[in-house]
Write a protein that holds these residues in place. Structure first.
Motif, PDB file in Angstrom:
ATOM      1  N   LEU A 281       0.820  -1.212   0.000  1.00 16.94           N
ATOM      2  CA  LEU A 281       0.000   0.000   0.000  1.00 16.94           C
ATOM      3  C   LEU A 281       0.852   1.260   0.000  1.00 16.94           C
ATOM      4  CD1 LEU A 281      -2.795  -1.045   2.519  1.00 16.94           C
ATOM      5  CD2 LEU A 281      -2.967  -0.878   0.034  1.00 16.94           C
ATOM      6  N   SER A 285       0.218   4.041  -2.693  1.00 23.41           N
ATOM      7  CA  SER A 285      -0.111   5.401  -2.257  1.00 23.41           C
ATOM      8  C   SER A 285       0.757   6.439  -2.947  1.00 23.41           C
ATOM      9  CB  SER A 285       0.039   5.518  -0.734  1.00 23.41           C
ATOM     10  OG  SER A 285      -0.824   4.624  -0.065  1.00 23.41           O
ATOM     11  N   TYR A 288      -0.202   6.701  -6.577  1.00 24.54           N
ATOM     12  CA  TYR A 288      -1.470   7.424  -6.718  1.00 24.54           C
ATOM     13  C   TYR A 288      -1.285   8.924  -6.475  1.00 24.54           C
ATOM     14  CZ  TYR A 288      -6.252   8.976  -6.107  1.00 24.54           C
ATOM     15  OH  TYR A 288      -7.431   9.667  -6.229  1.00 24.54           O
ATOM     16  N   PHE A 410      -6.424   5.523   1.000  1.00 24.32           N
ATOM     17  CA  PHE A 410      -5.217   4.718   0.792  1.00 24.32           C
ATOM     18  C   PHE A 410      -4.226   4.934   1.926  1.00 24.32           C
ATOM     19  CE2 PHE A 410      -5.904   4.057  -3.922  1.00 24.32           C
ATOM     20  CZ  PHE A 410      -5.789   2.681  -3.862  1.00 24.32           C
ATOM     21  N   GLN A 414      -3.009   2.317   4.880  1.00 22.54           N
ATOM     22  CA  GLN A 414      -1.589   1.957   4.873  1.00 22.54           C
ATOM     23  C   GLN A 414      -0.925   2.285   6.201  1.00 22.54           C
ATOM     24  OE1 GLN A 414       1.043   4.713   3.624  1.00 22.54           O
ATOM     25  NE2 GLN A 414       2.703   3.351   4.233  1.00 22.54           N
TER      26      GLN A 414
END
Length: 525
Positions: A281, A285, A288, A410, A414
Motif C-alpha cells: 500500500l 499510495s 497514486y 489509501f 496503509q
C-alpha cells in the motif's frame, strides 16, 4: 520490504551437526537484524514467521507483500538483482515526508527549494556511501551481520551503542507521532465526506478557496475559524443532527482519541508480522499521489512569478531565510542510513552497490522534486497566495474532493497497518536493550505503548503540524546517523591507517558542522 530468508540444509543427525548449528545461528542473526530495521519515510522491515524451508528452497518476501518460493538454489541464491535493490531503497525512503515537500519549497522559495533538494540529496548520498564503507574498514573477520549501530558501538563503545539507540528511537517515535497526526487528519476528512454524502448534506466551507470543480482551499487564512469543522450548511439535513456530528467528530478534540481503541490493542501483539503483507500500500499510495498531482496540475495550470527577494500578496521570493525548515524535512526524507548496509548486502552484484544506491537516491529525489514542484507551481495564485500551501498538501483540497478522498483512504489504511510494525520495532530496540527480551511482560509493553500513543494524541491535539514534527525529528536523528557518525568513523579509520589528510579532515568536519547548524536552525526559525 524485499528480503530473503536463506534455507538451512536439514541433514540427518549423523551428519556434521556443528555446520547445521552454525548455519542456523547465522540465519537467526539475519532475521534478528531484519526485524530491527526501520525506514526515514517512517516504514518497517520485519521477517515473517516462516518455518525453516525445505532443502534447496528459498522464500522471498517481495515488495508486493507476497511470499513465493524459488525451487532451485545455485550460487548467489537468495540475492536480489540490482533492479530489486534499487526499488527496495526507493520504497523504503518514500514516506510521509512527501506530503510536506511542497510546504518546504514554499518556506525556502521556489528556486532555493529545488536547489536544496538537489544538494541535500547529493550530501546525504555521500554520507550514506560512507556508512556502507564503514563496516568494510573494520579489521574483523566476521561483520556480515552488522548494521550501522553496531559499527557505532565498535568505534565509540557504550556511548555509540546508547546514543545510536537514542537517535534511532527519535526517528521511530517521531514517525509514529507523524502517523498519528496524519491518521487523525485522514480519518476526520474521510468521516466527514461519508457523513455528508449519506445524509445528502451540501456544505460550503467558510475557508477561503477557489471556485469550480477543482477547488483549492486555504485553511490557514481562516484566522479565528479553525477549518476542521466550521461550515455553513445550506440544505437538506437535520441541523441538530449535523451540529451533534460536528461536536463529536472534531479533528483535534475527539478523532485522535477514537484511534486509541483500534491501534493500542494492535501495538500489544507479540508479533505483528501479518501487517507487513500490506506494505504494498505504501507503493500504491505514492504512485497514486503522483497521478493525482499530475491530474490536478493539468486542470489548475501553472501559476509562477519570479521575485528573488521581494514578497507580494500572492507569491513568495525565490530565496527565503526560512530555508532550514526544508533542510530539516529533507534530512528525514533522504534518511536510510541506519539500515542501508543490510539492504545492499543482499544485492547479488556487490560491485554495483554504489551505482544502485546512487540510482535509488536519484529516483527518490526525482519523486520529491516532481510532487513538490508540481504542487507549488500549480497552486492557484491568484486568487490564493502561495503562503496558503499547507504542511500536508492534501489539506489544500476540501474533504468532498473525490481524488483527495481516495488518497486519504489509501494513506489511512496503509498507515494503520504500518503503525503496529513501527511500534514493534520501537519495543524490540528499547525493551531488548534494557530487559534482554522484546516482550518481558504485558505490563512493560503496555506502559511503553501508552507513552508512545500518548505522545501521538498530544501532538494531534495541541501541535498537529507534520512539517514541524518531521523537521525536528529529521534534524535530530540526522545529526547523528547522517552527518556526525559517518564522518567521524571515516576520519578515525583514515587516522588509524595513517591516511588522514588535511582536505579530508576539513571536508568532514564541515559536514558535521552543517548537520549541527541544521539542527540548531530548526529551533531558531
Amino acid at each position: 520490504r524485499p528480503f530473503h530468508v536463506e534455507p538451512t540444509n536439514i541433514v540427518s543427525v549423523n551428519d556434521d551437526m556443528q555446520r547445521v548449528t552454525d548455519e542456523a545461528s547465522a540465519m537467526n542473526k539475519r532475521i534478528h537484524y531484519y526485524s530491527r530495521l526501520t525506514s526515514p519515510a517512517d516504514r518497517a522491515l520485519i521477517a515473517p514467521d516462516h518455518v525453516l524451508p525445505a532443502p534447496d528452497e528459498i522464500y522471498v518476501y517481495s515488495p508486493l507483500g507476497t511470499a513465493f518460493k524459488v525451487d532451485s538454489c545455485t550460487d548467489g541464491c537468495g540475492k536480489n538483482s540490482s533492479l530489486v535493490t534499487i526499488f527496495m531503497i526507493w520504497n523504503t525512503m518514500m514516506g510521509t515526508s512527501i506530503l510536506s515537500i511542497p510546504w518546504g519549497i514554499k518556506q525556502a522559495g521556489f528556486t532555493s527549494g529545488i536547489t536544496l533538494i538537489l544538494l541535500m540529496g547529493i550530501l546525504t548520498l555521500y554520507c550514506c556511501y560512507r556508512v556502507v564503507k564503514s563496516r568494510q574498514m573494520i579489521p574483523l573477520t566476521d561483520t556480515s551481520n552488522w548494521e550501522f549501530p553496531d559499527v557505532c558501538k565498535y568505534y565509540f563503545g557504550s556511548f555509540g551503542q546508547w546514543s545510536s539507540l537514542l537517535f534511532s528511537m527519535v526517528s521511530l517515535v517521531g514517525a509514529m507521532v507523524v502517523y498519528w497526526v496524519l491518521m487523525s487528519n485522514f480519518l476526520f476528512n474521510t468521516g466527514k465526506f461519508i457523513y455528508n454524502s449519506v445524509h445528502g448534506i451540501n456544505v460550503t466551507d467558510i475557508v477561503p478557496g477557489t471556485n469550480g470543480s477543482n477547488k483549492v482551499i486555504c485553511p490557514s487564512a481562516a484566522t479565528g475559524h479553525p477549518p476542521q469543522n466550521r461550515s455553513v450548511m445550506f440544505s437538506s439535513g437535520n441541523r441538530t443532527g449535523f451540529e451533534l456530528f460536528e461536536e463529536w467528530w472534531d479533528k483535534s478534540q475527539t478523532v485522535p482519541f477514537y484511534l486509541i481503541a483500534v491501534l493500542l490493542p494492535l501495538l500489544n501483539l507479540k508479533s505483528p508480522s501479518f501487517f507487513a503483507k500490506f506494505n504494498v500500500l505504501g507503493t500504491v499510495s505514492v504512485v497514486y499521489l503522483v497521478f493525482m498531482v499530475t491530474i490536478k496540475a493539468a486542470h489548475l495550470g501553472i501559476h509562477l512569478e519570479f521575485n528573488w527577494f521581494t514578497e507580494n500578496e500572492f507569491f513568495v521570493p525565490e530565496f527565503r531565510i526560512l530555508f532550514p525548515q526544508l533542510t530539516g524535512v529533507l534530512t528525514l526524507a533522504f534518511f536510510i542510513h541506519n539500515c542501508v548496509i543490510t539492504l545492499l548486502q543482499n544485492n547479488r552484484n556487490q560491485e554495483n552497490n554504489v551505482r544502485d544506491l546512487s540510482i535509488a537516491y536519484f529516483l527518490v529525489g526525482l519523486t520529491y522534486l516532481y510532487v513538490g514542484v508540481i504542487i507549488f507551481a500549480s497552486f492557484p495564485s491568484p486568487p490564493l497566495s502561495k503562503e496558503c500551501i499547507e504542511q500536508n498538501f492534501l489539506d489544500n483540497f476540501p474533504s468532498d474532493d473525490i481524488m483527495s478522498f481516495v488518497a486519504r483512504i489509501f494513506l489511512l489504511f496503509q498507515m494503520m497497518t504500518v503503525y503496529p510494525l513501527l511500534g514493534y520495532l520501537a519495543r524490540v530496540q528499547l525493551l531488548r536493550q534494557f530487559f534482554g527480551n522484546a516482550y518481558p511482560s504485558l505490563f512493560h509493553v503496555l506502559i511503553l505503548n501508552l507513552a508512545i500513543v500518548g505522545a501521538g494524541v498530544a501532538m494531534a491535539r495541541f501541535y498537529p503540524n507534520i512539517g514541524g514534527i518531521i523537521r525536528y525529528s529529521g534534524a535530530t536523528c540526522g545529526l547523528a546517523f547522517v552527518f556526525m557518525y559517518p564522518s567521524l568513523i571515516y576520519m578515525i579509520s583514515l587516522h588509524r591507517a595513517g591516511q588522514l589528510t588535511w582536505p579530508a579532515l576539513i571536508i568532514h568536519i564541515f559536514i558535521i558542522l552543517l548537520g549541527l547548524a541544521n539542527l540548531i536552525a530548526q529551533f531558531l526559525l
